[in-house]
Design an enzyme around this catalytic site. Structure first.
Site, PDB file in Angstrom:
ATOM      1  N   ASN A  35       0.777  -1.139  -0.011  1.00 33.67           N
ATOM      2  CA  ASN A  35       0.113  -0.009   0.148  1.00 33.67           C
ATOM      3  C   ASN A  35       0.676   1.222  -0.048  1.00 33.67           C
ATOM      4  O   ASN A  35       0.625   2.403  -0.765  1.00 33.67           O
ATOM      5  CB  ASN A  35      -0.907  -0.104   0.989  1.00 33.67           C
ATOM      6  CG  ASN A  35      -0.420   0.116   2.493  1.00 33.67           C
ATOM      7  OD1 ASN A  35       0.774  -0.629   2.749  1.00 33.67           O
ATOM      8  ND2 ASN A  35      -0.712   0.717   3.343  1.00 33.67           N
ATOM      9  N   GLU A  62       3.147  -5.392  12.317  1.00 42.50           N
ATOM     10  CA  GLU A  62       2.234  -4.226  12.055  1.00 42.50           C
ATOM     11  C   GLU A  62       1.117  -4.854  11.132  1.00 42.50           C
ATOM     12  O   GLU A  62       1.407  -4.972   9.919  1.00 42.50           O
ATOM     13  CB  GLU A  62       2.876  -3.143  11.397  1.00 42.50           C
ATOM     14  CG  GLU A  62       4.031  -2.532  12.114  1.00 42.50           C
ATOM     15  CD  GLU A  62       3.614  -1.939  13.500  1.00 42.50           C
ATOM     16  OE1 GLU A  62       2.456  -1.661  13.458  1.00 42.50           O
ATOM     17  OE2 GLU A  62       4.350  -1.832  14.508  1.00 42.50           O
ATOM     18  N   CYS A  95      -3.267   1.873   6.128  1.00 40.03           N
ATOM     19  CA  CYS A  95      -3.777   1.085   7.414  1.00 40.03           C
ATOM     20  C   CYS A  95      -4.088   2.043   8.337  1.00 40.03           C
ATOM     21  O   CYS A  95      -4.912   1.806   9.400  1.00 40.03           O
ATOM     22  CB  CYS A  95      -2.617   0.258   8.034  1.00 40.03           C
ATOM     23  SG  CYS A  95      -0.963   1.738   8.079  1.00 40.03           S
ATOM     24  N   GLU A 111       7.182   0.301  16.353  1.00 36.87           N
ATOM     25  CA  GLU A 111       8.067   0.884  15.269  1.00 36.87           C
ATOM     26  C   GLU A 111       8.480   2.230  15.764  1.00 36.87           C
ATOM     27  O   GLU A 111       7.710   2.898  16.587  1.00 36.87           O
ATOM     28  CB  GLU A 111       7.905   0.663  14.021  1.00 36.87           C
ATOM     29  CG  GLU A 111       7.602  -0.854  13.484  1.00 36.87           C
ATOM     30  CD  GLU A 111       7.088  -0.979  12.005  1.00 36.87           C
ATOM     31  OE1 GLU A 111       6.546  -0.324  11.297  1.00 36.87           O
ATOM     32  OE2 GLU A 111       8.048  -1.844  11.427  1.00 36.87           O
TER      33      GLU A 111
HETATM   34  P1  NAD Z   1      -0.001  -9.433   3.128  1.00 37.65           P
HETATM   35  O1  NAD Z   1      -0.307  -9.778   4.497  1.00 37.65           O
HETATM   36  O2  NAD Z   1      -0.763 -10.098   1.992  1.00 37.65           O
HETATM   37  O3  NAD Z   1       1.281  -9.091   2.485  1.00 37.65           O
HETATM   38  C1  NAD Z   1       2.372  -8.554   3.289  1.00 37.65           C
HETATM   39  C2  NAD Z   1       3.683  -9.047   2.709  1.00 37.65           C
HETATM   40  O4  NAD Z   1       3.779 -10.608   3.321  1.00 37.65           O
HETATM   41  C3  NAD Z   1       3.845  -9.185   1.401  1.00 37.65           C
HETATM   42  O5  NAD Z   1       5.026  -8.889   1.182  1.00 37.65           O
HETATM   43  C4  NAD Z   1       3.611 -11.070   1.264  1.00 37.65           C
HETATM   44  O6  NAD Z   1       4.131 -11.103  -0.008  1.00 37.65           O
HETATM   45  C5  NAD Z   1       4.290 -11.320   2.487  1.00 37.65           C
HETATM   46  N1  NAD Z   1       3.887 -12.686   2.740  1.00 37.65           N
HETATM   47  C6  NAD Z   1       2.662 -13.449   2.319  1.00 37.65           C
HETATM   48  N2  NAD Z   1       2.255 -14.415   2.681  1.00 37.65           N
HETATM   49  C7  NAD Z   1       3.521 -14.627   3.589  1.00 37.65           C
HETATM   50  C8  NAD Z   1       3.773 -15.721   4.493  1.00 37.65           C
HETATM   51  N3  NAD Z   1       3.155 -16.819   4.533  1.00 37.65           N
HETATM   52  N4  NAD Z   1       5.083 -15.605   5.186  1.00 37.65           N
HETATM   53  C9  NAD Z   1       5.906 -14.621   5.140  1.00 37.65           C
HETATM   54  N5  NAD Z   1       5.317 -13.541   4.244  1.00 37.65           N
HETATM   55  C10 NAD Z   1       4.271 -13.611   3.483  1.00 37.65           C
HETATM   56  O7  NAD Z   1      -0.750  -7.940   3.286  1.00 37.65           O
HETATM   57  P2  NAD Z   1      -0.876  -6.931   1.642  1.00 37.65           P
HETATM   58  O8  NAD Z   1      -2.289  -7.231   1.225  1.00 37.65           O
HETATM   59  O9  NAD Z   1       0.457  -6.683   1.028  1.00 37.65           O
HETATM   60  O10 NAD Z   1      -1.020  -5.354   2.772  1.00 37.65           O
HETATM   61  C11 NAD Z   1      -2.437  -5.042   2.998  1.00 37.65           C
HETATM   62  C12 NAD Z   1      -2.620  -5.513   4.675  1.00 37.65           C
HETATM   63  O11 NAD Z   1      -1.172  -4.573   5.279  1.00 37.65           O
HETATM   64  C13 NAD Z   1      -3.634  -4.800   5.323  1.00 37.65           C
HETATM   65  O12 NAD Z   1      -4.115  -5.573   6.092  1.00 37.65           O
HETATM   66  C14 NAD Z   1      -3.350  -3.489   6.152  1.00 37.65           C
HETATM   67  O13 NAD Z   1      -3.786  -3.235   7.058  1.00 37.65           O
HETATM   68  C15 NAD Z   1      -1.831  -3.734   6.234  1.00 37.65           C
HETATM   69  N6  NAD Z   1      -0.994  -2.831   6.849  1.00 37.65           N
HETATM   70  C16 NAD Z   1      -0.687  -2.532   7.917  1.00 37.65           C
HETATM   71  C17 NAD Z   1       0.051  -1.495   8.560  1.00 37.65           C
HETATM   72  C18 NAD Z   1       0.438  -1.273   9.842  1.00 37.65           C
HETATM   73  O14 NAD Z   1       1.425  -0.317  10.004  1.00 37.65           O
HETATM   74  N7  NAD Z   1      -0.334  -2.046  10.875  1.00 37.65           N
HETATM   75  C19 NAD Z   1       0.734  -0.587   7.280  1.00 37.65           C
HETATM   76  C20 NAD Z   1       0.258  -0.998   5.997  1.00 37.65           C
HETATM   77  C21 NAD Z   1      -0.444  -1.903   5.697  1.00 37.65           C
END
Ligand code: NAD
Length: 478
Positions: free
Chosen positions: A149, A247, A281, A459
């Site tokens: 994002n 996060e 997020c 963080e």
């Molecule tokens: P996601 O969890 O699908 O993927 C995040 C990352 O994890 C990607 O690089 C992905 O390739 C990797 N990943 C996927 N499966 C994995 C596994 N089994 N083991 C290790 N890594 C793996 O999330 P997304 O769709 O890329 O992002 C959107 C989500 O991120 C939303 O839920 C949003 O709220 C969250 N987000 C949170 C924050 C925060 O600061 N809390 C900030 C930004 C986004």
């Protein structure tokens, strides 16, 4: 087609098995680049390079480390325009937003932690017959995993403190938005970052991310992404006693009281709902409004939302670009359908958009829904798109009850001119980040993270430097 490479041991290299995934331009719904479909063998290669580099990087003086990080920040700034354009093509966000927020913040992450490490101090505890002092030492090789994002912004938010603290890093950007991480590799080479100190391994989460999590010698994982994946990572990493920072998702409330500064609240609520197509997020997706101003707010808000321009990200007057991927587009539209099934009334938007010349792109109107139960799925589950719900409340107690009624607890915005109420709510709300009469006002020194299913650990500032170091107490008897 642009060919993206991994960055391992200071070099741009292809994946060992030679396999690639397609990377899409969401504005057009078409592939425009290929990205390494790396696997365990690439993670191992990156680990070896990082492990070799650790001895000298961890012994490099703080000032020298800070200088390299500052050079990276400078180069990001000089490439502002091209990086912003690349981020927009990869992610679908308006170029104007990437130029104003994503890229400047990526440079700020490096600059901030270059300075922060020079101010990071440890403690001493004196006794009558001796003294303790505490060392804070880098962990070794650490892993960072980030989402799509805010691609470069969140990627660098993890890498910068890890490097500043003297660790070597294996970093995995989202396979959905790999481009600016690739461009960062070139910047690191130009800035003279020693080889192996940062290694960027592209690819799928299940292959690269999970291999990093499982790797016995990667000492910590700093993850930002969904709660579902955070849980999977915790299940693997916890029994290995790895340090973990998670996060995760959110379903943030905005609490709007009748005594707020109305115009400021209205302007900010439009932004906090739909910036980056609602894919931040920290976006507020549940808007709780005191009943006495509910009707007025609904009318004014819906009018402002309907005036937002959905269109190609490169156009100057675009407010809302494309959502990041076909899968995500379908997910968001499915939640609008669910909201209707649950009895929601669509007051603005609700449909896909097909701008002329971009008919295959993934655009969704900013959508406002009312009439839903605060406990229904639409109000409980993270949608992470341009969709908000309006919920009236009568009392402060009721507002707090709804605000706290989800499994998440990342951030919130409270709108009131009553300082006592603002402080009461700040104390009782389930959130790691509370904004009062504002949204997304950030100071990088502050702790950042969520409670409940939104996060584990913090963080930002010295919290991040503490995460990326281990404390060791040394006790000397006089
Ligand atoms: P996601 O969890 O699908 O993927 C995040 C990352 O994890 C990607 O690089 C992905 O390739 C990797 N990943 C996927 N499966 C994995 C596994 N089994 N083991 C290790 N890594 C793996 O999330 P997304 O769709 O890329 O992002 C959107 C989500 O991120 C939303 O839920 C949003 O709220 C969250 N987000 C949170 C924050 C925060 O600061 N809390 C900030 C930004 C986004």
């Amino acid at each position: 087609m642009i060919k993206i490479s991994n960055y391992i041991d200071g070099k741009l290299v292809g994946p060992k098995k030679g396999k690639y995934l397609e990377s899409f331009n969401p504005a057009k719904g078409q592939p425009y680049a290929i990205v390494p479909d790396s696997d365990a063998s690439d993670v191992e290669k990156a680990y070896r390079a990082a492990s070799k580099a650790f001895t000298s990087w961890s012994a490099t003086s703080i000032n020298d480390r800070a200088q390299v990080l500052t050079r990276i920040a400078d180069l990001i700034e000089t490439q502002l325009d091209s990086l912003a354009k690349a981020e927009s093509i990869d992610n679908g966000k308006p170029v104007s937003l990437a130029k104003k927020v994503d890229i400047p913040r990526s440079a700020a992450n490096f600059r901030f932690f270059a300075q922060a490490i020079t101010q990071f101090a440890t403690q001493a505890h004196e006794m009558s017959d001796g003294i303790n002092y505490t060392l804070r030492q880098p962990l070794g090789v650490v892993g960072t995993i980030s989402p799509w994002n805010l691609p470069l912004y969140l990627f660098t938010w993890k890498i910068a403190p890890a490097l500043a603290a003297g660790n070597c890093v294996i970093a995995k950007p989202s396979e959905v938005t790999p481009m600016t991480a690739f461009l960062l590799s070139k910047i690191c080479i130009k800035a003279g970052l020693p080889k192996g100190v940062l290694n960027i391994v592209h690819g799928d989460g299940l292959k690269v991310g999970s291999e990093m999590t499982k790797h016995p010698n990667i000492k910590a994982i700093s993850f930002t992404g969904s709660t579902r994946v955070g849980k999977e990572i915790a299940q693997v990493a916890a029994p290995m006693f790895k340090k973990l920072s998670l996060e995760m998702g959110g379903k943030n409330p905005n609490l709007i009281f009748a005594d707020c500064n109305y115009e400021k609240m209205l302007d900010t609520t439009v932004r906090s709902s739909f910036s980056n197509q609602g894919q931040i997020c920290l976006c507020g997706s549940r808007i709780l409004i005191e009943r006495s101003i509910y009707g007025k707010f609904k009318k004014d808000f819906v009018k402002r939302v309907k005036a937002l321009k959905v269109g190609p990200p490169e156009r100057r007057n675009t407010d809302i670009g494309a959502v990041v991927s076909k899968t995500h587009y379908e997910k968001v539209l499915s939640y609008i359908k669910l909201a209707k099934k649950e009895g929601g009334k669509i007051r603005a938007g609700g449909k896909a958009v097909f701008p002329r010349g971009y008919k295959r792109g993934w655009y969704i109107e900013p959508t406002v829904i009312e009439g839903l139960d605060p406990y229904c799925r639409t109000n409980q589950e993270e949608i992470f798109g341009p969709v908000v719900t309006l919920i009236p409340f009568d009392t402060e107690e009721e507002a707090l009850e709804y605000a706290n009624a989800t499994e998440y607890g990342l951030s919130c915005s409270v709108w009131t001119e009553n300082i006592s109420r603002a402080n009461r709510i700040a104390k009782r709300i389930d959130a790691g980040i509370v904004w009062i009469n504002t949204w997304m006002l950030r100071d990088l020194r502050t702790p950042f993270g969520g409670v409940k299913n939104s996060g584990v650990g913090r963080e930002g500032g010295f919290e991040a430097l503490r995460f990326f170091t281990e404390s060791k107490n040394v006790c000397i008897q006089y």
